[in-house]
Design a protein around this motif. Structure first.
Motif, short mmCIF file in Angstrom:
data_model
loop_
_atom_site.label_atom_id
_atom_site.label_comp_id
_atom_site.label_asym_id
_atom_site.label_seq_id
_atom_site.Cartn_x
_atom_site.Cartn_y
_atom_site.Cartn_z
N THR A 245 33.98 28.41 31.13
CA THR A 245 32.44 29.08 31.48
C THR A 245 31.90 28.41 29.93
N THR B 8 41.01 38.71 31.98
CA THR B 8 40.51 37.33 31.89
C THR B 8 41.31 36.33 31.24
N THR C 172 39.41 30.56 31.96
CA THR C 172 38.25 31.01 32.54
C THR C 172 37.06 30.89 31.34
N VAL D 94 32.48 36.61 31.72
CA VAL D 94 33.55 36.25 32.28
C VAL D 94 34.32 37.28 33.11
N HIS E 142 39.25 35.29 36.68
CA HIS E 142 39.18 34.01 36.81
C HIS E 142 37.82 33.06 37.13
N GLU E 143 37.00 34.22 36.95
CA GLU E 143 35.44 33.63 37.21
C GLU E 143 34.69 33.71 35.95
N ASP F 246 34.76 29.18 39.33
CA ASP F 246 36.09 30.12 39.64
C ASP F 246 37.34 29.26 39.50
N VAL F 247 38.14 29.26 38.28
CA VAL F 247 39.31 28.42 37.92
C VAL F 247 40.45 28.75 38.79
#
Length: 122
Positions: A84, A76, A80, A44, A47-48, A110-111
Motif C-alpha cells: 500500500t 494486517t 500489505t 490497510v 491483506h487489503e 489485495d496481496v
C-alpha cells in the motif's frame, strides 16, 4: 492537532496520511484542503490496502461517512502495509511530476491474490 496543522503544512507540496485514526485522517484532509495541497490517503486491513490522492479535500467524507469504530487487531500483514505504501508513493510521485491525474480514483490492492485495481469515485 487542529491548532498546529496549518503551520506544519505551510510551504508543503502534498500531505501523506500514514495515520491509524479515521478522525485524525479526516482532520489532516481538512487541513490539507485549507492549505491548498493534495492529500494522499492510505488504509490497510488484513491483506487489503486502499489509496487515493485527493486534490479537492472531499474524498474522506465520501468514503467514510459513518463515525469511527474501533475494530481491534485486524491481523494486517507487513506485506500489505509495504504494498500500500508503494501504491501511495507512486501516486504521489506521478502527481508531483504531473505525469498523471488520478483524481477521483480509488486504488485497491489485495496481496493475497495478488491484485491491483482502481475504481472511479466520480
Amino acid at each position: 492537532d487542529e491548532d498546529n496543522l496549518p503551520g506544519l503544512l505551510k510551504g508543503t507540496d502534498a500531505v501523506a496520511d500514514c495515520l491509524d485514526s479515521l478522525d485524525k485522517k479526516k482532520m489532516l484532509e481538512r487541513a490539507a484542503r485549507n492549505a491548498g495541497v493534495p492529500y494522499l490517503h492510505g488504509a490497510v486491513a488484513r491483506h487489503e490496502g486502499f489509496a487515493f490522492l485527493d486534490r479537492e479535500g472531499s474524498m474522506m467524507s465520501r468514503l467514510y461517512a459513518a463515525p469511527e469504530t474501533t475494530g481491534g487487531n485486524m491481523n494486517t500483514t507487513g506485506l500489505t502495509v509495504a504494498a500500500t505504501a508503494c501504491v501511495m508513493a507512486a501516486l504521489l510521485v506521478r502527481s508531483l511530476g504531473r505525469e498523471a491525474d488520478n483524481r477521483d480514483r480509488l486504488f485497491h490492492i489485495d496481496v493475497s491474490l495478488p491484485e491491483l485495481e482502481s475504481f472511479s469515485l466520480s
